[in-house]
Design an enzyme around this catalytic site. Structure first.
Site, mmCIF file in Angstrom:
data_model
loop_
_atom_site.group_PDB
_atom_site.id
_atom_site.type_symbol
_atom_site.label_atom_id
_atom_site.label_comp_id
_atom_site.label_asym_id
_atom_site.label_seq_id
_atom_site.Cartn_x
_atom_site.Cartn_y
_atom_site.Cartn_z
ATOM 1 N N LYS A 1 1.699 2.028 7.368
ATOM 2 C CA LYS A 1 2.073 1.223 8.533
ATOM 3 C C LYS A 1 3.050 1.980 9.424
ATOM 4 O O LYS A 1 3.676 2.955 9.022
ATOM 5 C CB LYS A 1 2.697 -0.101 8.077
ATOM 6 C CG LYS A 1 1.712 -1.046 7.421
ATOM 7 C CD LYS A 1 0.540 -1.408 8.330
ATOM 8 C CE LYS A 1 0.955 -2.272 9.515
ATOM 9 N NZ LYS A 1 -0.206 -2.575 10.395
ATOM 10 N N HIS B 1 -0.456 1.515 16.223
ATOM 11 C CA HIS B 1 -0.707 0.352 17.087
ATOM 12 C C HIS B 1 0.382 0.241 18.161
ATOM 13 O O HIS B 1 1.014 -0.796 18.345
ATOM 14 C CB HIS B 1 -0.780 -0.937 16.252
ATOM 15 C CG HIS B 1 -1.876 -0.946 15.241
ATOM 16 N ND1 HIS B 1 -3.205 -1.023 15.578
ATOM 17 C CD2 HIS B 1 -1.842 -0.867 13.882
ATOM 18 C CE1 HIS B 1 -3.953 -0.999 14.484
ATOM 19 N NE2 HIS B 1 -3.151 -0.898 13.449
ATOM 20 N N TYR C 1 -0.931 4.403 10.759
ATOM 21 C CA TYR C 1 -1.311 3.405 11.761
ATOM 22 C C TYR C 1 -0.081 3.124 12.624
ATOM 23 O O TYR C 1 0.980 2.764 12.100
ATOM 24 C CB TYR C 1 -1.744 2.097 11.092
ATOM 25 C CG TYR C 1 -3.069 2.158 10.373
ATOM 26 C CD1 TYR C 1 -4.254 2.387 11.057
ATOM 27 C CD2 TYR C 1 -3.132 1.969 8.993
ATOM 28 C CE1 TYR C 1 -5.472 2.444 10.396
ATOM 29 C CE2 TYR C 1 -4.348 2.022 8.315
ATOM 30 C CZ TYR C 1 -5.515 2.255 9.025
ATOM 31 O OH TYR C 1 -6.714 2.310 8.370
ATOM 32 N N ARG D 1 0.837 -1.200 0.000
ATOM 33 C CA ARG D 1 0.000 0.000 0.000
ATOM 34 C C ARG D 1 0.876 1.256 0.000
ATOM 35 O O ARG D 1 2.064 1.198 0.264
ATOM 36 C CB ARG D 1 -0.913 0.001 1.233
ATOM 37 C CG ARG D 1 -2.008 -1.046 1.217
ATOM 38 C CD ARG D 1 -2.769 -1.107 2.531
ATOM 39 N NE ARG D 1 -1.959 -1.681 3.604
ATOM 40 C CZ ARG D 1 -2.383 -1.865 4.855
ATOM 41 N NH1 ARG D 1 -3.590 -1.471 5.199
ATOM 42 N NH2 ARG D 1 -1.591 -2.421 5.760
ATOM 43 N N GLU E 1 -5.611 4.771 13.963
ATOM 44 C CA GLU E 1 -6.524 3.838 14.632
ATOM 45 C C GLU E 1 -7.188 4.391 15.879
ATOM 46 O O GLU E 1 -8.104 3.765 16.421
ATOM 47 C CB GLU E 1 -5.802 2.522 14.967
ATOM 48 C CG GLU E 1 -4.798 2.594 16.098
ATOM 49 C CD GLU E 1 -3.409 3.031 15.641
ATOM 50 O OE1 GLU E 1 -2.491 2.955 16.469
ATOM 51 O OE2 GLU E 1 -3.245 3.436 14.466
ATOM 52 N N ASP F 1 -2.557 -7.098 15.252
ATOM 53 C CA ASP F 1 -1.991 -5.743 15.245
ATOM 54 C C ASP F 1 -1.958 -5.143 16.642
ATOM 55 O O ASP F 1 -1.103 -4.304 16.949
ATOM 56 C CB ASP F 1 -2.826 -4.821 14.340
ATOM 57 C CG ASP F 1 -2.196 -4.641 12.971
ATOM 58 O OD1 ASP F 1 -1.016 -4.966 12.812
ATOM 59 O OD2 ASP F 1 -2.893 -4.183 12.056
#
Length: 367
Positions: free
Chosen positions: A75, A96, A94, A15, A118, A270
């Protein structure tokens, strides 16, 4: 503002943080956008596509980080990127954090402004930037689970839809959130018998209302989980506690009660995973087996369908990127309570409560 779109370097992550359409919106408003050469290729976008909408192409990831005031990614940064992040730089991606103390420490040390997709939360308490990837992951969970139920890859040898004269496979879905709903929808579409567990009765009532009769609901507790794992062929873990580690709903001892060849797809990996034996895997090496139970724990499932995922992600992130670029992070976050909840680490200070609850007080590390 100067915005950088680096190429994702996590294993098998294809991505990209922004489509050419999104870049066009930014350049039309006078912002400079630097895209690393080849960043969009995995998602079907060439350097020429970005040049046509006003982006500038840079050869290396170091150049992109070095010249940008805000980094827009997909990511979380990995170790090779830690040293590239500058003090005061906005990193929008993101993260996490609850699943990685080393990442958390590194971002504290960087003194950057870390805004996590997120944890951006709207007035209805939904997570608008997590939702599209959860939709992709929930649907993929059934795709992947069906594949790994096949005997050549050590699965039980069950066809989820069954055939005339043979009962369909059985799918257990833990969690009736976005992941769970999409997984149940896909499994039901294949003809599987689906059981959805959750502790939220409103969500279970919703599932009952919108799903066909072969999707049934039960309240989630240890007794019901232990009962159902014995008879279900595919188990999907779709539990989410916003910004925090997922609860361990399936413990190591429970594996021995499952039929050999049962498949677990832990979408919650995740955030640490909702299965005690889960550990992050990659698209390159997606599964491992413990006690004859196949574990699929890929931490970036939507990365396998990057064209769909990148379009879906840019659709929801672009308004926030525009706001940050126009106003700067302080004004944008002060005027938008949703975006403010995305703030996780600011200038070396953890400002998101769930991260503090996970790790306690943390100091940075030399990266």
């Amino acid at each position: 503002m100067i915005i950088g779109i680096p190429k994702e370097i996590k294993n098998n992550e294809s991505r990209v943080g922004m489509t050419p359409a999104g870049v066009l919106e930014l350049t039309h408003k006078g912002h400079e956008v630097f895209v690393q050469s080849g960043a969009g290729v995995g998602s079907g976008f060439t350097d020429e596509d970005y040049l046509k909408v006003g982006a500038q192409i840079l050869d290396t990831i170091a150049e992109v980080y070095g010249m940008s005031e805000m980094i827009v990614k997909v990511k979380e940064p990995i170790r090779e990127e830690y040293k590239l992040i500058k003090k005061g730089q906005i990193v929008f991606t993101y993260f996490h954090f609850a699943s990685s103390e080393p990442l958390t420490r590194a971002m504290i040390e960087s003194q950057a402004v870390c805004i996590a997709y997120e944890t951006v939360e709207d007035e209805e308490r939904t997570l608008p930037l997590l939702t599209p990837m959860s939709e992709v992951a929930g649907r993929m969970a059934i795709q992947q689970g069906a594949k790994y139920l096949e005997k050549p890859v050590k699965g039980r040898g069950v066809l989820l839809g069954g055939v005339p004269g043979v009962p369909p496979g059985r799918v257990l879905v833990l969690g009736a959130g976005t992941v769970g709903i999409q997984a149940a929808k896909m499994a039901a579409g294949l003809g599987a018998h689906v059981t959805v567990l959750d502790v939220n009765m409103k969500r279970l009532r919703y599932v009952n209302d919108v799903m066909p009769p072969h999707v049934v609901t039960e309240f989630s507790n240890e007794y019901n989980i232990r009962k159902h794992i014995k008879s279900h062929d595919l188990i999907v873990g779709g539990v989410l506690i916003k910004g925090a580690k997922a609860p361990k709903l399936i413990t190591r001892d429970m594996l021995k009660s499952m039929t050999p060849g049962t498949v677990i797809v832990d979408v919650a990996v995740d955030q640490g995973g909702c299965v005690e034996t889960s550990k992050p895997t990659t698209h390159e090496d997606p599964v491992f087996i413990i006690d004859d139970v196949v574990h699929y724990c890929v931490a970036n499932m939507p990365g396998a369908v990057p064209y769909t995922s990148t379009l879906a992600l840019t659709n929801v992130t672009l308004p926030y990127v525009l706001s940050l670029a126009e106003k700067g992070w302080e004004k944008a976050c002060s005027e938008d309570a949703s975006l403010q909840k995305g703030l996780n680490i600011v200038h070396g200070e953890v400002v998101y409560e769930e991260i503090l609850e996970t790790f306690g007080p943390l100091e940075g590390v030399t990266v």
